[in-house]
Design a protein around this motif. Sequence first.
Motif, mmCIF file in Angstrom:
data_model
loop_
_atom_site.group_PDB
_atom_site.id
_atom_site.type_symbol
_atom_site.label_atom_id
_atom_site.label_comp_id
_atom_site.label_asym_id
_atom_site.label_seq_id
_atom_site.Cartn_x
_atom_site.Cartn_y
_atom_site.Cartn_z
ATOM 1 N N GLU A 243 1.370 -1.113 0.174
ATOM 2 C CA GLU A 243 -0.321 -0.139 -0.381
ATOM 3 C C GLU A 243 0.965 1.554 0.233
ATOM 4 O OE1 GLU A 243 0.072 -1.411 4.404
ATOM 5 O OE2 GLU A 243 0.145 -2.276 2.014
ATOM 6 N N ALA A 244 2.455 1.611 0.820
ATOM 7 C CA ALA A 244 3.339 2.692 0.555
ATOM 8 C C ALA A 244 3.351 3.093 -0.800
ATOM 9 C CB ALA A 244 4.616 2.162 1.815
ATOM 10 N N ALA A 245 3.694 1.843 -1.505
ATOM 11 C CA ALA A 245 3.785 2.086 -3.194
ATOM 12 C C ALA A 245 3.538 2.658 -3.884
ATOM 13 C CB ALA A 245 4.949 0.491 -4.021
ATOM 14 N N MET A 246 1.751 2.738 -3.769
ATOM 15 C CA MET A 246 0.407 3.689 -4.147
ATOM 16 C C MET A 246 0.771 5.051 -3.441
ATOM 17 S SD MET A 246 -0.816 1.101 -5.412
ATOM 18 C CE MET A 246 0.676 0.119 -5.424
ATOM 19 N N PHE A 247 1.579 5.495 -3.395
ATOM 20 C CA PHE A 247 2.334 6.931 -3.011
ATOM 21 C C PHE A 247 3.420 6.996 -2.661
ATOM 22 C CE2 PHE A 247 -1.337 5.364 -0.459
ATOM 23 C CZ PHE A 247 -2.787 6.407 -0.855
ATOM 24 N N MET A 248 4.096 6.087 -3.076
ATOM 25 C CA MET A 248 5.687 6.788 -3.968
ATOM 26 C C MET A 248 6.162 7.672 -5.228
ATOM 27 S SD MET A 248 7.817 3.148 -3.346
ATOM 28 C CE MET A 248 7.578 3.044 -0.995
ATOM 29 N N PRO A 249 6.475 8.598 -5.387
ATOM 30 C CA PRO A 249 6.193 9.516 -6.518
ATOM 31 C C PRO A 249 6.883 9.174 -7.640
ATOM 32 C CG PRO A 249 7.464 10.312 -4.059
ATOM 33 C CD PRO A 249 7.085 9.464 -3.652
ATOM 34 N N HIS A 250 7.968 8.153 -7.214
ATOM 35 C CA HIS A 250 8.482 7.541 -8.482
ATOM 36 C C HIS A 250 7.291 6.310 -9.368
ATOM 37 C CE1 HIS A 250 9.341 3.980 -5.959
ATOM 38 N NE2 HIS A 250 10.640 4.599 -5.077
ATOM 39 N N GLY A 251 6.591 5.694 -8.464
ATOM 40 C CA GLY A 251 5.450 5.154 -8.967
ATOM 41 C C GLY A 251 5.609 3.488 -9.024
ATOM 42 N N ARG A 252 6.908 3.597 -8.856
ATOM 43 C CA ARG A 252 6.988 2.011 -9.399
ATOM 44 C C ARG A 252 7.006 1.267 -8.177
ATOM 45 N NH1 ARG A 252 9.128 1.301 -14.228
ATOM 46 N NH2 ARG A 252 8.873 3.525 -15.546
ATOM 47 N N TYR A 253 7.062 -0.029 -7.857
ATOM 48 C CA TYR A 253 7.233 -1.066 -6.772
ATOM 49 C C TYR A 253 8.571 -1.046 -5.979
ATOM 50 C CZ TYR A 253 2.542 -3.039 -8.225
ATOM 51 O OH TYR A 253 1.629 -3.286 -8.233
ATOM 52 N N PRO A 254 9.033 -1.570 -4.802
ATOM 53 C CA PRO A 254 10.656 -0.725 -4.548
ATOM 54 C C PRO A 254 11.091 -2.992 -4.237
ATOM 55 C CG PRO A 254 9.242 -0.476 -2.664
ATOM 56 C CD PRO A 254 8.166 -0.714 -4.363
ATOM 57 N N MET A 255 10.401 -3.488 -4.484
ATOM 58 C CA MET A 255 10.448 -4.942 -4.625
ATOM 59 C C MET A 255 9.155 -5.676 -5.012
ATOM 60 S SD MET A 255 11.007 -4.855 0.341
ATOM 61 C CE MET A 255 11.513 -3.740 1.169
ATOM 62 N N CYS A 256 9.842 -7.561 -4.909
ATOM 63 C CA CYS A 256 9.251 -7.940 -5.480
ATOM 64 C C CYS A 256 8.198 -8.830 -4.660
ATOM 65 C CB CYS A 256 9.873 -9.269 -6.684
ATOM 66 S SG CYS A 256 11.390 -8.887 -7.346
ATOM 67 N N ALA A 257 7.019 -9.274 -5.302
ATOM 68 C CA ALA A 257 5.960 -10.195 -4.391
ATOM 69 C C ALA A 257 5.623 -11.318 -5.161
ATOM 70 C CB ALA A 257 4.223 -9.031 -4.369
ATOM 71 N N ARG A 258 5.760 -12.487 -4.400
ATOM 72 C CA ARG A 258 5.235 -13.462 -5.011
ATOM 73 C C ARG A 258 4.787 -14.377 -3.995
ATOM 74 N NH1 ARG A 258 11.559 -16.302 -5.264
ATOM 75 N NH2 ARG A 258 11.183 -16.587 -2.582
ATOM 76 N N ALA A 259 4.066 -15.854 -4.919
ATOM 77 C CA ALA A 259 3.128 -16.019 -3.831
ATOM 78 C C ALA A 259 4.018 -17.027 -3.208
ATOM 79 C CB ALA A 259 1.832 -16.651 -5.010
#
Length: 254
Positions: A109-125
């Motif tokens: 949810e924090a990535a939704m407000f980051m100025p660069h608009g990108r995910y800072p990490m990977c998400a994996r099931a």
Amino acid sequence: MRTIIKWEFSHLHPATQMTKVNMPGQRPPLSELLAHHRLLQGLPPEVALHLCLDAQTMQANAGQILFNEGDEARYCLLVDSGQVEILRYSQNGDERVFNVFEPGQMVAEAAMFMPHGRYPMCARAKGAARVYKLSRSSLQEACRRWPELAMNMMAGLSSALYAQVNKVDWISASSAAERLANYLLNLQARQGENIQLPLNQRQLAAHLGIRAETLSRLFTDWQARGYVSGKRSDWQVHDQAHLRRLASPAQRSF
């Protein structure tokens, strides 16, 4: 009295297909899961319904990447079932798992407000998992319409930042044994007597900032002394007093 129908949205059709999901025996719909989330506590039900408008579901297989580091951050995730792990890869290809999210928890949810608009990490099931994808635009619009939601998010992000500061301080000043003791006690507090490690030992060693060989020696030594017992991911703590003495410097008054 007006009747509100709860809906779930399938990711299988580009033109979002609405299907009713409040039938007996089925999972709770997204609006109900959101209503019980800590971010929406005390807020009107319209907030949850707003976040449902363009939400999508995703059924992921074990090891499936949900988003990659550097991808455009178009949505955050709400875990419905299974687990989702957040990780990064080093330059030599080694992976470090930073967190494992359980059902009911929100991811990125924090990535939704980051100025660069990108995910800072990977998400994996981690195993089979079912997640809801909540769009960035809907979450941002909800924060503008309901400032209490924005305040709840700021409180949650502030708590996470405070926890990370304490973690960095703890890792820089503690021994490997102290870090492992604190980790196991925190797991036991959440899971009960039987502990299921969410990380394999190589990942856990990286998470604790110690060498894998050191972690293996600690487990072997503690088993020989009767402090813990188990193997692989299944463990039990038998001497809480000893582990509490080791972990005591990590406990803060607030």
